[in-house]
Design a protein around this motif. Structure first.
Motif, PDB file in Angstrom:
ATOM      1  N   LEU A   1      54.478   5.061  55.637  1.00 38.69           N
ATOM      2  CA  LEU A   1      54.679   3.866  56.131  1.00 38.69           C
ATOM      3  C   LEU A   1      55.581   2.956  55.108  1.00 38.69           C
ATOM      4  CD1 LEU A   1      51.388   2.671  57.580  1.00 38.69           C
ATOM      5  CD2 LEU A   1      53.335   3.030  58.846  1.00 38.69           C
ATOM      6  N   GLY A   2      55.689   3.419  53.794  1.00 43.09           N
ATOM      7  CA  GLY A   2      56.330   2.947  52.895  1.00 43.09           C
ATOM      8  C   GLY A   2      57.910   3.325  52.869  1.00 43.09           C
ATOM      9  N   ILE A   3      57.844   4.782  53.330  1.00 34.77           N
ATOM     10  CA  ILE A   3      59.359   5.336  53.389  1.00 34.77           C
ATOM     11  C   ILE A   3      59.861   4.587  54.724  1.00 34.77           C
ATOM     12  CG2 ILE A   3      60.492   7.352  54.297  1.00 34.77           C
ATOM     13  CD1 ILE A   3      58.346   8.837  52.212  1.00 34.77           C
ATOM     14  N   TYR A   4      58.927   4.458  55.692  1.00 32.53           N
ATOM     15  CA  TYR A   4      59.464   3.653  56.961  1.00 32.53           C
ATOM     16  C   TYR A   4      60.001   2.335  56.719  1.00 32.53           C
ATOM     17  CZ  TYR A   4      59.130   1.497  61.560  1.00 32.53           C
ATOM     18  OH  TYR A   4      59.448   0.591  62.882  1.00 32.53           O
ATOM     19  N   TYR A   5      59.325   1.588  56.102  1.00 35.16           N
ATOM     20  CA  TYR A   5      59.742   0.165  55.818  1.00 35.16           C
ATOM     21  C   TYR A   5      60.954   0.181  54.721  1.00 35.16           C
ATOM     22  CZ  TYR A   5      55.802  -1.942  58.261  1.00 35.16           C
ATOM     23  OH  TYR A   5      55.186  -2.567  58.903  1.00 35.16           O
ATOM     24  N   SER A   6      60.938   0.911  53.802  1.00 31.69           N
ATOM     25  CA  SER A   6      61.969   0.999  52.902  1.00 31.69           C
ATOM     26  C   SER A   6      63.211   1.429  53.448  1.00 31.69           C
ATOM     27  CB  SER A   6      61.447   1.933  51.679  1.00 31.69           C
ATOM     28  OG  SER A   6      60.455   1.334  50.977  1.00 31.69           O
ATOM     29  N   VAL A   7      63.084   2.413  54.248  1.00 28.37           N
ATOM     30  CA  VAL A   7      64.627   2.986  54.952  1.00 28.37           C
ATOM     31  C   VAL A   7      65.138   2.102  55.817  1.00 28.37           C
ATOM     32  CG1 VAL A   7      65.413   4.708  56.526  1.00 28.37           C
ATOM     33  CG2 VAL A   7      63.750   5.385  54.623  1.00 28.37           C
ATOM     34  N   LYS A   8      64.074   1.200  56.408  1.00 31.04           N
ATOM     35  CA  LYS A   8      64.715   0.341  57.528  1.00 31.04           C
ATOM     36  C   LYS A   8      65.383  -0.858  56.704  1.00 31.04           C
ATOM     37  CE  LYS A   8      62.806  -1.209  61.134  1.00 31.04           C
ATOM     38  NZ  LYS A   8      62.190  -1.420  62.328  1.00 31.04           N
TER      39      LYS A   8
ATOM     40  N   GLU B   1      68.722   4.873  61.253  1.00 32.67           N
ATOM     41  CA  GLU B   1      68.125   5.192  62.703  1.00 32.67           C
ATOM     42  C   GLU B   1      67.396   6.244  62.997  1.00 32.67           C
ATOM     43  OE1 GLU B   1      71.670   5.013  65.006  1.00 32.67           O
ATOM     44  OE2 GLU B   1      72.253   2.980  64.461  1.00 32.67           O
ATOM     45  N   PHE B   2      67.543   7.291  62.340  1.00 31.23           N
ATOM     46  CA  PHE B   2      66.800   8.513  62.598  1.00 31.23           C
ATOM     47  C   PHE B   2      65.337   8.636  61.630  1.00 31.23           C
ATOM     48  CE2 PHE B   2      66.396  13.210  61.482  1.00 31.23           C
ATOM     49  CZ  PHE B   2      65.994  13.684  62.657  1.00 31.23           C
ATOM     50  N   LEU B   3      65.706   8.412  60.359  1.00 31.22           N
ATOM     51  CA  LEU B   3      64.425   8.596  59.686  1.00 31.22           C
ATOM     52  C   LEU B   3      63.030   7.758  60.215  1.00 31.22           C
ATOM     53  CD1 LEU B   3      63.360  10.210  57.491  1.00 31.22           C
ATOM     54  CD2 LEU B   3      64.026   8.647  55.874  1.00 31.22           C
ATOM     55  N   PRO B   4      63.178   6.434  60.376  1.00 32.87           N
ATOM     56  CA  PRO B   4      62.097   5.544  60.876  1.00 32.87           C
ATOM     57  C   PRO B   4      61.426   6.204  62.107  1.00 32.87           C
ATOM     58  CG  PRO B   4      63.681   4.066  60.062  1.00 32.87           C
ATOM     59  CD  PRO B   4      64.307   5.609  60.308  1.00 32.87           C
ATOM     60  N   LYS B   5      62.098   6.709  63.003  1.00 30.85           N
ATOM     61  CA  LYS B   5      61.733   7.518  63.958  1.00 30.85           C
ATOM     62  C   LYS B   5      60.714   8.627  64.035  1.00 30.85           C
ATOM     63  CE  LYS B   5      65.283   5.542  67.121  1.00 30.85           C
ATOM     64  NZ  LYS B   5      66.571   5.812  68.037  1.00 30.85           N
TER      65      LYS B   5
ATOM     66  N   GLU C   1      73.000   5.225  54.717  1.00 29.00           N
ATOM     67  CA  GLU C   1      74.037   5.412  56.164  1.00 29.00           C
ATOM     68  C   GLU C   1      73.048   4.931  57.350  1.00 29.00           C
ATOM     69  OE1 GLU C   1      75.909   9.248  56.082  1.00 29.00           O
ATOM     70  OE2 GLU C   1      76.017   9.252  54.279  1.00 29.00           O
ATOM     71  N   VAL C   2      74.014   4.490  58.337  1.00 29.18           N
ATOM     72  CA  VAL C   2      73.412   4.093  59.424  1.00 29.18           C
ATOM     73  C   VAL C   2      72.925   5.033  60.306  1.00 29.18           C
ATOM     74  CG1 VAL C   2      74.122   3.019  61.964  1.00 29.18           C
ATOM     75  CG2 VAL C   2      75.308   2.405  59.787  1.00 29.18           C
ATOM     76  N   THR C   3      73.227   6.339  60.167  1.00 27.28           N
ATOM     77  CA  THR C   3      72.506   7.410  60.890  1.00 27.28           C
ATOM     78  C   THR C   3      71.110   7.803  60.305  1.00 27.28           C
ATOM     79  OG1 THR C   3      73.743   9.258  59.494  1.00 27.28           O
ATOM     80  CG2 THR C   3      74.685   8.688  61.747  1.00 27.28           C
TER      81      THR C   3
END
Length: 178
Positions: free
Chosen positions: A127-134, A144-148, A139-141
């Motif tokens: 979840l930390g990766i999810y929020y931190s990446v968002k 968009e890709f990593l949180p999913k 890069e935009v790709t």
């Protein structure tokens, strides 16, 4: 078991760390993010503990807050270049101190399991990766890709643990009269 403690030392240690870091993170992230990470990490830690030790009686507030520490650790890594050296070292040491003390307490007390601790830490880091990446400037790709991908991994984690847990339960005990 998310709100039960294994004794006075466990209770005081968790209260101290939640007051010390929990209030700071609540101001930093807002209460909703801290709550989501706390409850999903606690539930994930409980679930892994049930799968690995289905007959054990355990408590899990450490697995919930260790998930918050895992998310904070990831944020420290993602924002390493933005913060001052002293602040990031202190934050990193507090995270490591809490994780180490929780693992030590789990080794000493039979009601605290390391499986729950590692389950909560895993969900917290994801979840930390999810929020931190968002919130990062990647890069935009990737944004968009990593949180999913993280959402899919967390979903697979929960579903697989539930399936494994229910496949381990002996249903003949449930159908027989007491």
């Amino acid at each position: 078991s998310l709100f039960l403690h294994a004794g006075v030392i466990h209770f005081l240690f968790n209260c101290f760390m939640q007051l010390r870091l929990g209030l700071f993170l609540e101001r930093r992230w807002r209460w909703i993010r801290v709550s989501i990470i706390f409850f999903l990490s606690g539930f994930g830690g409980n679930l892994l503990s049930c799968v690995i030790q289905p007959l054990a009686t355990t408590t899990a507030p450490s697995s919930a807050f260790i998930g918050v520490m895992g998310a904070y650790f990831v944020e420290i890594i993602f924002t390493w270049y933005k913060s001052q050296a002293h602040a990031r070292v202190v934050a990193l040491l507090l995270c490591i101190f809490y994780v180490a003390c929780t693992i030590i307490l789990a080794g000493v007390d039979r009601y605290i399991t390391n499986s729950g601790t590692f389950g909560g830490l895993t969900i917290g880091v994801l979840l930390g990766i999810y929020y931190s990446v968002k919130e990062s400037q990647l890069e935009v790709t990737i944004k968009e890709f990593l949180p999913k991908v993280i959402v899919v991994i967390v979903t697979i984690y929960f579903v697989s643990n539930v399936v494994i847990f229910f496949s381990l339960i002996d249903t003949s005990d449930l159908n027989s009269p007491p």
